[in-house]
Motif scaffolding. Structure first.
Motif, PDB file in Angstrom:
ATOM      1  N   GLN A  71       0.691  -1.160  -0.243  1.00  7.57           N
ATOM      2  CA  GLN A  71       0.025  -0.066  -0.001  1.00  7.57           C
ATOM      3  C   GLN A  71       0.873   1.308   0.073  1.00  7.57           C
ATOM      4  OE1 GLN A  71      -0.685  -2.600   2.254  1.00  7.57           O
ATOM      5  NE2 GLN A  71      -2.317  -3.317   1.059  1.00  7.57           N
ATOM      6  N   GLU A  72       1.969   1.344   0.456  1.00  8.75           N
ATOM      7  CA  GLU A  72       2.786   2.296   0.455  1.00  8.75           C
ATOM      8  C   GLU A  72       3.525   3.002  -0.647  1.00  8.75           C
ATOM      9  OE1 GLU A  72       4.509   1.753   5.195  1.00  8.75           O
ATOM     10  OE2 GLU A  72       4.878   0.285   3.456  1.00  8.75           O
ATOM     11  N   PHE A  73       3.809   1.925  -1.599  1.00  6.89           N
ATOM     12  CA  PHE A  73       4.554   2.139  -2.820  1.00  6.89           C
ATOM     13  C   PHE A  73       3.410   2.865  -3.704  1.00  6.89           C
ATOM     14  CE2 PHE A  73       5.868   0.915  -7.386  1.00  6.89           C
ATOM     15  CZ  PHE A  73       7.114   1.604  -7.149  1.00  6.89           C
ATOM     16  N   PRO A  74       2.330   2.336  -3.878  1.00  5.52           N
ATOM     17  CA  PRO A  74       1.446   3.243  -4.465  1.00  5.52           C
ATOM     18  C   PRO A  74       1.422   4.672  -4.041  1.00  5.52           C
ATOM     19  CG  PRO A  74       0.417   1.202  -4.631  1.00  5.52           C
ATOM     20  CD  PRO A  74       1.603   1.438  -3.526  1.00  5.52           C
ATOM     21  N   THR A  75       1.342   4.790  -2.894  1.00  5.75           N
ATOM     22  CA  THR A  75       1.163   6.099  -2.360  1.00  5.75           C
ATOM     23  C   THR A  75       2.481   7.167  -2.609  1.00  5.75           C
ATOM     24  OG1 THR A  75      -0.199   5.401  -0.480  1.00  5.75           O
ATOM     25  CG2 THR A  75       0.904   7.533  -0.127  1.00  5.75           C
ATOM     26  N   ALA A  76       3.696   6.529  -2.600  1.00  6.53           N
ATOM     27  CA  ALA A  76       4.716   7.065  -3.069  1.00  6.53           C
ATOM     28  C   ALA A  76       4.927   7.463  -4.530  1.00  6.53           C
ATOM     29  CB  ALA A  76       5.998   6.276  -2.516  1.00  6.53           C
ATOM     30  N   VAL A  77       4.229   6.679  -5.305  1.00  3.93           N
ATOM     31  CA  VAL A  77       4.065   6.809  -6.614  1.00  3.93           C
ATOM     32  C   VAL A  77       3.096   8.062  -6.786  1.00  3.93           C
ATOM     33  CG1 VAL A  77       3.344   5.880  -9.093  1.00  3.93           C
ATOM     34  CG2 VAL A  77       4.908   4.635  -7.512  1.00  3.93           C
ATOM     35  N   GLY A  78       2.115   7.875  -6.259  1.00  4.62           N
ATOM     36  CA  GLY A  78       1.130   8.720  -6.493  1.00  4.62           C
ATOM     37  C   GLY A  78       1.704  10.468  -6.024  1.00  4.62           C
ATOM     38  N   ARG A  79       2.505  10.386  -5.060  1.00  2.00           N
ATOM     39  CA  ARG A  79       3.011  11.783  -4.825  1.00  2.00           C
ATOM     40  C   ARG A  79       3.944  12.293  -5.811  1.00  2.00           C
ATOM     41  NH1 ARG A  79       3.831  10.761   1.772  1.00  2.00           N
ATOM     42  NH2 ARG A  79       1.581  10.952   2.246  1.00  2.00           N
ATOM     43  N   ILE A  80       4.685  11.357  -6.160  1.00  2.00           N
ATOM     44  CA  ILE A  80       5.752  11.711  -7.312  1.00  2.00           C
ATOM     45  C   ILE A  80       5.184  12.264  -8.382  1.00  2.00           C
ATOM     46  CG2 ILE A  80       7.450  10.949  -9.013  1.00  2.00           C
ATOM     47  CD1 ILE A  80       8.528   9.059  -6.628  1.00  2.00           C
ATOM     48  N   ALA A  81       3.878  11.617  -8.717  1.00  2.00           N
ATOM     49  CA  ALA A  81       3.199  11.964 -10.164  1.00  2.00           C
ATOM     50  C   ALA A  81       2.290  13.364  -9.877  1.00  2.00           C
ATOM     51  CB  ALA A  81       1.875  10.938 -10.274  1.00  2.00           C
ATOM     52  N   MET A  82       2.070  13.561  -8.502  1.00  2.00           N
ATOM     53  CA  MET A  82       1.091  15.007  -8.366  1.00  2.00           C
ATOM     54  C   MET A  82       2.576  16.062  -8.482  1.00  2.00           C
ATOM     55  SD  MET A  82      -1.138  14.624  -5.345  1.00  2.00           S
ATOM     56  CE  MET A  82      -0.174  15.423  -4.067  1.00  2.00           C
ATOM     57  N   GLN A  83       3.683  15.658  -8.157  1.00  2.00           N
ATOM     58  CA  GLN A  83       4.769  16.890  -8.278  1.00  2.00           C
ATOM     59  C   GLN A  83       4.942  16.960  -9.843  1.00  2.00           C
ATOM     60  OE1 GLN A  83       7.960  15.148  -6.060  1.00  2.00           O
ATOM     61  NE2 GLN A  83       6.810  15.611  -3.999  1.00  2.00           N
ATOM     62  N   HIS A  84       4.717  15.919 -10.689  1.00  2.00           N
ATOM     63  CA  HIS A  84       4.940  16.235 -12.157  1.00  2.00           C
ATOM     64  C   HIS A  84       3.606  16.606 -12.773  1.00  2.00           C
ATOM     65  CE1 HIS A  84       8.928  14.881 -12.446  1.00  2.00           C
ATOM     66  NE2 HIS A  84       8.868  14.175 -11.215  1.00  2.00           N
ATOM     67  N   ASN A  85       2.302  16.809 -12.064  1.00  2.00           N
ATOM     68  CA  ASN A  85       1.180  17.141 -12.617  1.00  2.00           C
ATOM     69  C   ASN A  85       0.773  16.268 -13.233  1.00  2.00           C
ATOM     70  OD1 ASN A  85       1.242  20.029 -11.324  1.00  2.00           O
ATOM     71  ND2 ASN A  85       2.409  20.653 -13.217  1.00  2.00           N
ATOM     72  N   SER A  87      -2.222  13.579 -13.000  1.00  2.00           N
ATOM     73  CA  SER A  87      -3.146  13.088 -12.267  1.00  2.00           C
ATOM     74  C   SER A  87      -3.682  11.606 -12.122  1.00  2.00           C
ATOM     75  CB  SER A  87      -4.459  13.998 -12.396  1.00  2.00           C
ATOM     76  OG  SER A  87      -4.795  13.541 -13.919  1.00  2.00           O
ATOM     77  N   ASP A  88      -3.357  10.836 -13.039  1.00  2.00           N
ATOM     78  CA  ASP A  88      -3.808   9.358 -12.947  1.00  2.00           C
ATOM     79  C   ASP A  88      -2.487   8.800 -13.371  1.00  2.00           C
ATOM     80  OD1 ASP A  88      -5.246   7.191 -13.027  1.00  2.00           O
ATOM     81  OD2 ASP A  88      -6.282   7.476 -14.789  1.00  2.00           O
ATOM     82  N   TRP A  89      -1.789   8.393 -12.439  1.00  2.00           N
ATOM     83  CA  TRP A  89      -0.445   7.645 -12.746  1.00  2.00           C
ATOM     84  C   TRP A  89      -0.558   6.202 -13.177  1.00  2.00           C
ATOM     85  CZ3 TRP A  89       0.510   3.327 -10.026  1.00  2.00           C
ATOM     86  CH2 TRP A  89       0.131   3.238  -8.651  1.00  2.00           C
ATOM     87  N   ARG A  90      -1.739   5.535 -12.857  1.00  8.94           N
ATOM     88  CA  ARG A  90      -2.157   4.141 -13.275  1.00  8.94           C
ATOM     89  C   ARG A  90      -2.283   4.066 -14.878  1.00  8.94           C
ATOM     90  NH1 ARG A  90      -2.750   0.842  -8.940  1.00  8.94           N
ATOM     91  NH2 ARG A  90      -3.102   1.543  -6.713  1.00  8.94           N
ATOM     92  N   HIS A  91      -2.668   5.152 -15.378  1.00  3.30           N
ATOM     93  CA  HIS A  91      -2.916   4.980 -16.833  1.00  3.30           C
ATOM     94  C   HIS A  91      -1.720   5.821 -17.474  1.00  3.30           C
ATOM     95  CE1 HIS A  91      -6.653   3.965 -15.253  1.00  3.30           C
ATOM     96  NE2 HIS A  91      -6.831   2.986 -16.444  1.00  3.30           N
ATOM     97  N   GLU A  92      -0.629   5.838 -16.760  1.00  3.80           N
ATOM     98  CA  GLU A  92       0.679   6.618 -17.687  1.00  3.80           C
ATOM     99  C   GLU A  92       1.687   5.672 -17.720  1.00  3.80           C
ATOM    100  OE1 GLU A  92       2.301   9.265 -19.410  1.00  3.80           O
ATOM    101  OE2 GLU A  92       0.720  10.036 -18.041  1.00  3.80           O
ATOM    102  N   LYS A  93       2.166   5.370 -19.099  1.00  2.44           N
ATOM    103  CA  LYS A  93       3.041   4.104 -19.419  1.00  2.44           C
ATOM    104  C   LYS A  93       4.442   4.607 -18.697  1.00  2.44           C
ATOM    105  CE  LYS A  93       2.616   2.464 -24.007  1.00  2.44           C
ATOM    106  NZ  LYS A  93       3.133   2.130 -25.331  1.00  2.44           N
ATOM    107  N   ALA A  94       4.848   5.966 -18.499  1.00  6.87           N
ATOM    108  CA  ALA A  94       5.958   6.340 -18.100  1.00  6.87           C
ATOM    109  C   ALA A  94       6.095   5.587 -16.620  1.00  6.87           C
ATOM    110  CB  ALA A  94       6.175   7.620 -17.938  1.00  6.87           C
ATOM    111  N   THR A  95       5.022   5.668 -15.890  1.00  2.00           N
ATOM    112  CA  THR A  95       4.969   4.913 -14.469  1.00  2.00           C
ATOM    113  C   THR A  95       5.614   3.578 -14.245  1.00  2.00           C
ATOM    114  OG1 THR A  95       2.943   6.222 -13.660  1.00  2.00           O
ATOM    115  CG2 THR A  95       3.791   4.361 -12.310  1.00  2.00           C
ATOM    116  N   TYR A  96       5.080   2.851 -15.251  1.00  2.00           N
ATOM    117  CA  TYR A  96       5.370   1.369 -15.293  1.00  2.00           C
ATOM    118  C   TYR A  96       6.950   1.526 -16.031  1.00  2.00           C
ATOM    119  CZ  TYR A  96       0.718   1.150 -14.299  1.00  2.00           C
ATOM    120  OH  TYR A  96      -0.549   1.338 -13.624  1.00  2.00           O
TER     121      TYR A  96
END
Length: 139
Positions: A71-85, A87-96
């Motif tokens: 549960q902690e990893f997605p939260t950390a990823v979400g915070r990084i995503a917000m810093q890069h504007n 909004s939906d990191w789960r649908h962003e190829k760059a995340t994976y």
């Protein structure tokens, strides 16, 4: 391994404090070494997502092999995503792609990607996650 621990602690502290992950990574990059690179035309993420992908790779590299919970990893990823504007990191190829790149840098065998405890929620959240992480691992 000590360098990964330093990076992990620094990134986790920055995320918990709400600081910019890019700033935190930049301040300790000398001790860890760079894992950033240019975007290949084949990866399809675009130049505007390179920094985001590399921040996700740095996060993943720093926690590979740690006891960070699923549960902690997605939260950390979400915070990084917000810093890069983003909004939906789960649908962003760059995340994976970033996750795959970080796992490769950490020396996690490609066959063990699905066995990483901190990735379980991420892998269940998107049917293409495993494939995109594998693709990111190759770049």
């Amino acid at each position: 391994m000590p360098n990964r621990l330093v990076l992990f602690v620094s990134l986790l502290a920055a995320l918990l404090a709400g600081c910019s992950i890019s700033h935190s990574i930049g301040s300790i990059s000398d001790s860890v070494g760079s894992i950033s690179g240019s975007s290949s035309p084949k990866d399809g993420i675009g130049k505007d997502k390179i920094t985001y992908r590399d921040d996700i790779a740095s996060l993943t590299y720093s926690i590979a092999g740690s006891s960070l919970g699923p549960q902690e990893f997605p939260t950390a990823v979400g915070r990084i995503a917000m810093q890069h504007n983003i909004s939906d990191w789960r649908h962003e190829k760059a995340t994976y792609y970033g996750i795959g790149k970080g796992l490769k840098k950490a020396g996690v065998p490609q066959t063990d990607i699905g066995k990483q405890p901190f990735l379980q929620e991420v892998l269940l959240g998107d049917k293409n996650a495993q494939r995109y992480i594998q693709e990111g691992y190759r770049y």
